[in-house]
Structures are given as C-alpha cells and as structure tokens.
Design an enzyme around this catalytic site. Structure first.
Site, short mmCIF file in Angstrom:
data_model
loop_
_atom_site.label_atom_id
_atom_site.label_comp_id
_atom_site.label_asym_id
_atom_site.label_seq_id
_atom_site.Cartn_x
_atom_site.Cartn_y
_atom_site.Cartn_z
N TYR A 1 0.83 -1.22 0.00
CA TYR A 1 0.00 0.00 0.00
C TYR A 1 0.86 1.26 0.00
O TYR A 1 0.40 2.31 0.44
CB TYR A 1 -0.94 -0.02 1.20
N PHE B 1 -5.06 7.56 6.70
CA PHE B 1 -5.52 6.22 7.10
C PHE B 1 -4.46 5.14 6.92
O PHE B 1 -4.71 3.97 7.19
CB PHE B 1 -6.80 5.84 6.32
N ARG C 1 -13.79 -5.04 -9.64
CA ARG C 1 -14.18 -3.83 -8.91
C ARG C 1 -15.71 -3.74 -8.80
O ARG C 1 -16.23 -3.33 -7.77
CB ARG C 1 -13.62 -2.58 -9.59
N THR D 1 -15.67 1.42 -1.84
CA THR D 1 -14.70 1.26 -0.74
C THR D 1 -15.39 1.27 0.62
O THR D 1 -15.07 0.46 1.49
CB THR D 1 -13.66 2.41 -0.81
N ARG E 1 -18.65 -6.10 -0.73
CA ARG E 1 -18.52 -5.22 0.43
C ARG E 1 -19.87 -4.95 1.10
O ARG E 1 -19.94 -4.88 2.33
CB ARG E 1 -17.81 -3.93 0.03
N ASN F 1 -12.91 -3.78 5.05
CA ASN F 1 -13.85 -3.80 3.92
C ASN F 1 -13.70 -5.03 3.00
O ASN F 1 -13.97 -4.96 1.80
CB ASN F 1 -13.81 -2.47 3.16
N HIS G 1 -9.67 -6.45 -1.51
CA HIS G 1 -8.90 -5.50 -2.32
C HIS G 1 -8.98 -5.96 -3.76
O HIS G 1 -8.99 -7.15 -4.04
CB HIS G 1 -7.42 -5.49 -1.90
N GLU H 1 0.92 -5.36 -8.86
CA GLU H 1 0.44 -6.05 -7.65
C GLU H 1 0.53 -7.57 -7.79
O GLU H 1 0.85 -8.27 -6.83
CB GLU H 1 -1.00 -5.62 -7.35
P1 RTP Z 1 -8.39 -1.43 -2.07
O1 RTP Z 1 -7.18 -0.68 -2.62
O2 RTP Z 1 -8.15 -2.06 -0.73
O3 RTP Z 1 -8.95 -2.38 -3.09
O4 RTP Z 1 -9.57 -0.39 -1.82
P2 RTP Z 1 -10.05 0.78 -2.77
O5 RTP Z 1 -9.25 0.80 -4.05
O6 RTP Z 1 -11.53 0.68 -2.89
O7 RTP Z 1 -9.69 2.04 -1.90
P3 RTP Z 1 -8.33 2.88 -1.82
O8 RTP Z 1 -8.66 4.31 -2.03
O9 RTP Z 1 -7.28 2.27 -2.69
O10 RTP Z 1 -7.92 2.70 -0.29
C1 RTP Z 1 -7.26 1.54 0.16
C2 RTP Z 1 -7.88 1.09 1.46
O11 RTP Z 1 -7.62 2.08 2.46
C3 RTP Z 1 -8.74 2.16 3.33
N1 RTP Z 1 -9.29 3.50 3.31
N2 RTP Z 1 -9.65 4.11 4.40
N3 RTP Z 1 -10.65 6.01 6.24
C4 RTP Z 1 -10.61 6.31 4.94
O12 RTP Z 1 -10.98 7.37 4.52
C5 RTP Z 1 -10.10 5.31 4.04
N4 RTP Z 1 -10.00 5.45 2.74
C6 RTP Z 1 -9.47 4.29 2.28
C7 RTP Z 1 -9.79 1.19 2.84
O13 RTP Z 1 -9.70 0.00 3.59
C8 RTP Z 1 -9.40 0.94 1.41
O14 RTP Z 1 -9.81 -0.32 0.99
MG MG Z 2 -7.16 0.78 -4.08
#
Ligand code: RTP
Ligand code: MG
Length: 141
Positions: A51, A59, A87, A93, A104, A114, A117, A128
């Site tokens: 990450y 976060f 997706r 998210t 989710r 959540n 990923h 990745e």
């Molecule tokens: P992922 O990478 O895990 O598939 O999730 P995503 O693309 O939907 O979201 P991303 O923006 O890439 O964020 C990665 C993970 O960080 C956590 N998160 N927390 N508290 C917050 O505002 C926040 N925003 C993101 C989430 O667990 C997200 O899956």
């Molecule tokens: Mg992401």
C-alpha cells in the site's frame, strides 16, 4: 473486451468470517478464473510495501495494522475485463455506499475492514500480481 488479470485480496475480516468460498463463488459466477492463489499472514513490511501509494494518507497506519491483523487470501484472477469486473463485484470502498449484492455490501463492516482488495488499473494489476506471485506461481489456462 480484453482478457486481463487482476490482483484480489480477501482481507483479514473476511477470512476470519470464513467466507473465502462465498467470495470465490462470486468470482467464478462472473467468469473470473483463479490462476494463482496463496494464503499468507502479511508482515508489516509486506503490507506497507503493498500500500506504499497510500503512505502519506491519514488512514495509512490503520490500513497497515488491519492488513496484518490476520491471514489474507491472495489471488490473481483472469477473465474478460477482469479489472473492472472485479471492482464491480467488490462494490464501493465504504460498505455503507456499496451497491446491494456486492461483496462489500454483503460482507464488509466498515471502510477499514472492507473485506476485499482489487487492483484499480492495468498498470497496478501487473505490479500487484508480481508483488505477490513469481511467474512460475501463475498457472495459465
Ligand atoms: P483497495 O485498494 O483495498 O482495493 O480499496 P479501494 O481501491 O476501494 O480504496 P483505496 O482508495 O485504494 O484505499 C485503500 C484502502 O484504504 C482504506 N481506506 N480508508 N478512512 C478512509 O478514509 C479510508 N479510505 C481508504 C480502505 O480499507 C481501502 O480499501
Ligand atoms: Mg485501491
């Protein structure tokens, strides 16, 4: 449509809930094939590296702590439009905003825990997949 591969991780909350099989069924019903898979308890270094793009986000610390809180199930999925399809299956998210019937919406507790990923583009998918799998660990169909 293009044949693509994407990286999927079933996160510690969903592994603890014992829903790996239910999530795999959704991949299979959507025409996504598992071409590589491993269960792993990530080290802090592995989670931080995975990450790294989020390193400056507020976060980041919570995200890393969560990702190392228990084992995860990591898989490469292959199929037509695999990146967008995965997706779509995942949903938003924040599970409170995720459409009904998405992974989710059905299995996630919060924006932190959540459930899954999924890679968000062709470039990140390639990066990745190679982060977790050597070429010899991927089984072409
Ligand atoms: P992922 O990478 O895990 O598939 O999730 P995503 O693309 O939907 O979201 P991303 O923006 O890439 O964020 C990665 C993970 O960080 C956590 N998160 N927390 N508290 C917050 O505002 C926040 N925003 C993101 C989430 O667990 C997200 O899956
Ligand atoms: Mg992401």
């Amino acid at each position: 449509m293009a044949l693509e591969r994407t990286l999927s991780i079933i996160k510690p909350d969903a592994v603890a809930k014992n829903v790996i099989g239910e999530i795999y069924t959704r991949f299979e019903k959507a025409g996504l094939h598992i071409v590589a898979a491993k269960m792993k308890h990530l080290s802090r270094e592995e989670a931080e590296g995975f990450y790294a793009v989020h390193r400056e986000r507020p976060f980041f610390g919570a995200l890393v702590e969560f990702m190392i809180s228990g084992p995860v199930m990591i898989q490469a999925l292959e199929g037509e439009d695999a990146i967008a399809k995965n997706r779509d299956l995942m949903g938003a998210t924040n599970p409170k905003e995720a459409a009904a019937g998405t992974i989710r919406a059905d299995f996630a507790e919060s924006i932190d825990a959540n459930a899954v990923h999924g890679s968000d583009g062709a470039e990140t998918a390639a990066q990745e997949i190679s982060y977790f799998f050597a070429d010899g660990e991927i089984c072409p169909r």
